[in-house]
Design an enzyme around this catalytic site. Structure first.
Site, mmCIF file in Angstrom:
data_model
loop_
_atom_site.group_PDB
_atom_site.id
_atom_site.type_symbol
_atom_site.label_atom_id
_atom_site.label_comp_id
_atom_site.label_asym_id
_atom_site.label_seq_id
_atom_site.Cartn_x
_atom_site.Cartn_y
_atom_site.Cartn_z
ATOM 1 N N ASP A 192 0.864 -1.250 0.008
ATOM 2 C CA ASP A 192 -0.079 0.062 0.025
ATOM 3 C C ASP A 192 1.061 1.077 0.077
ATOM 4 O O ASP A 192 1.044 1.875 1.059
ATOM 5 C CB ASP A 192 -0.836 0.012 1.069
ATOM 6 C CG ASP A 192 -2.131 0.942 1.130
ATOM 7 O OD1 ASP A 192 -2.442 1.335 0.101
ATOM 8 O OD2 ASP A 192 -2.711 1.087 2.133
ATOM 9 N N THR A 246 -13.029 0.397 -3.475
ATOM 10 C CA THR A 246 -12.664 1.078 -2.301
ATOM 11 C C THR A 246 -13.670 1.609 -1.314
ATOM 12 O O THR A 246 -14.737 1.833 -1.786
ATOM 13 C CB THR A 246 -11.414 1.763 -2.437
ATOM 14 O OG1 THR A 246 -10.681 2.028 -1.259
ATOM 15 C CG2 THR A 246 -11.552 3.383 -3.090
ATOM 16 N N GLU A 281 -6.274 5.375 -8.780
ATOM 17 C CA GLU A 281 -7.438 6.099 -8.277
ATOM 18 C C GLU A 281 -8.009 7.018 -9.250
ATOM 19 O O GLU A 281 -7.402 7.756 -9.452
ATOM 20 C CB GLU A 281 -7.418 6.470 -6.929
ATOM 21 C CG GLU A 281 -8.480 6.707 -6.209
ATOM 22 C CD GLU A 281 -8.391 6.862 -4.675
ATOM 23 O OE1 GLU A 281 -9.177 7.687 -4.133
ATOM 24 O OE2 GLU A 281 -7.606 6.211 -4.210
ATOM 25 N N LYS A 315 -9.053 2.099 -9.506
ATOM 26 C CA LYS A 315 -9.666 2.381 -7.995
ATOM 27 C C LYS A 315 -10.992 3.379 -8.147
ATOM 28 O O LYS A 315 -10.618 4.298 -8.296
ATOM 29 C CB LYS A 315 -8.460 2.552 -7.186
ATOM 30 C CG LYS A 315 -8.778 2.452 -5.896
ATOM 31 C CD LYS A 315 -7.379 2.634 -4.760
ATOM 32 C CE LYS A 315 -7.499 2.418 -3.531
ATOM 33 N NZ LYS A 315 -6.334 2.779 -3.183
ATOM 34 N N PHE A 370 -12.469 -1.930 4.262
ATOM 35 C CA PHE A 370 -11.334 -1.154 5.248
ATOM 36 C C PHE A 370 -11.552 -1.783 6.881
ATOM 37 O O PHE A 370 -12.500 -1.612 7.122
ATOM 38 C CB PHE A 370 -11.867 0.428 5.129
ATOM 39 C CG PHE A 370 -11.067 0.914 4.093
ATOM 40 C CD1 PHE A 370 -10.816 0.479 2.739
ATOM 41 C CD2 PHE A 370 -10.733 2.748 4.021
ATOM 42 C CE1 PHE A 370 -10.263 1.106 1.955
ATOM 43 C CE2 PHE A 370 -10.240 3.134 3.051
ATOM 44 C CZ PHE A 370 -10.061 2.376 1.844
#
Length: 250
Positions: free
Chosen positions: A17, A156, A96, A132, A178
């Site tokens: 990440d 996400t 993203e 993303k 998450f």
């Protein structure tokens, strides 16, 4: 004796990440994920200056209005950073779509197509790129359309089974529930409760998603994200993928 990280890689695909190339080379993840804050950290660390300069120069040449120049430069930058990351890993990179588009399906589809096309123009196979997108209702509808076009998506900001199931039923390639942000909320609501790995609400939520997907034969990949500590990571060993920050990988 093998490290915990080596043992973890036997049970889950480990994803970095980060956009930090030094960390990626050190920990040898299969995939990598990026987001605006990760990209900013990498830039502040002095990496990717050439890519910044190139992105700005090419965007300015377009002769567009200032706002459009900024948007194009940002897209060029995140894709060029993704290309650099892909040169150091075997798998995929997640790039993203701007969060400001999270409630606009049409704009999300258009931006995702543009990002994907930039990768293709730079010689990157489409199956090595995940776009993303925030798992709002609009984001899920956009991703449904993109998946039909062969553009794989990483949905996400998932905080519950309902979101994850909606993504799976839309045919999304991968979801990122998450862990840490769920824990953060519960800590704020119940400050007197002591949370360990086995009663961590984020861990329990991701386990619920994993079980549900397996029970119903959903093909969607589950990649747990947003970890706060090593205990959470180890408690989710066996999840399809785990995206982990360099600090926790260390």
């Amino acid at each position: 004796m093998p490290s915990l990280l080596s043992q973890l890689k036997q049970h889950s695909v480990v994803v970095a990440d980060t956009g930090n190339l030094v960390a990626i080379n050190r920990f040898q993840p299969e995939d990598a994920t990026t987001n605006p804050s990760i990209i900013l950290k990498a830039l502040q660390a002095g990496q990717y200056q050439r890519q910044v300069d190139d992105a700005l120069r090419q965007a300015i040449r377009s002769g567009a209005a200032p706002r459009a120049i900024i948007a194009e430069a940002c897209d060029r930058l995140v894709v060029s950073m993704g290309v650099e990351i892909l040169a150091t890993i075997r798998g995929k990179v997640s790039t993203e779509v701007p969060a400001a588009l999270s409630f606009d399906s049409a704009a999300t589809v258009a931006r995702a197509r543009a990002l994907h096309q930039r990768y293709l123009q730079l010689g990157i196979p489409g199956d090595r790129v995940l776009v993303k997108i925030a798992a709002t209702w609009e984001g899920i509808q956009a991703a449904r359309q993109l998946e039909r076009e062969g553009i794989r998506c990483n949905l996400t900001l998932i905080f519950n089974l309902a979101q994850a199931r909606a993504c799976a039923e839309a045919g999304i390639y991968l979801v990122s529930p998450f862990v840490g942000r769920i824990l953060d909320w519960h800590r704020q609501q119940t400050p007197d409760v002591r949370f360990e790995a086995e009663n961590d609400p984020g861990v329990l939520s991701v386990r619920q998603v994993c079980r549900f997907f397996k029970q119903h034969d959903y093909a969607t990949v589950v990649m747990a994200a947003s970890f706060r500590n090593i205990g959470e990571v180890l408690a989710l060993a066996g999840c399809d993928r785990l995206t982990i920050s360099p600090a926790l990988l260390a």
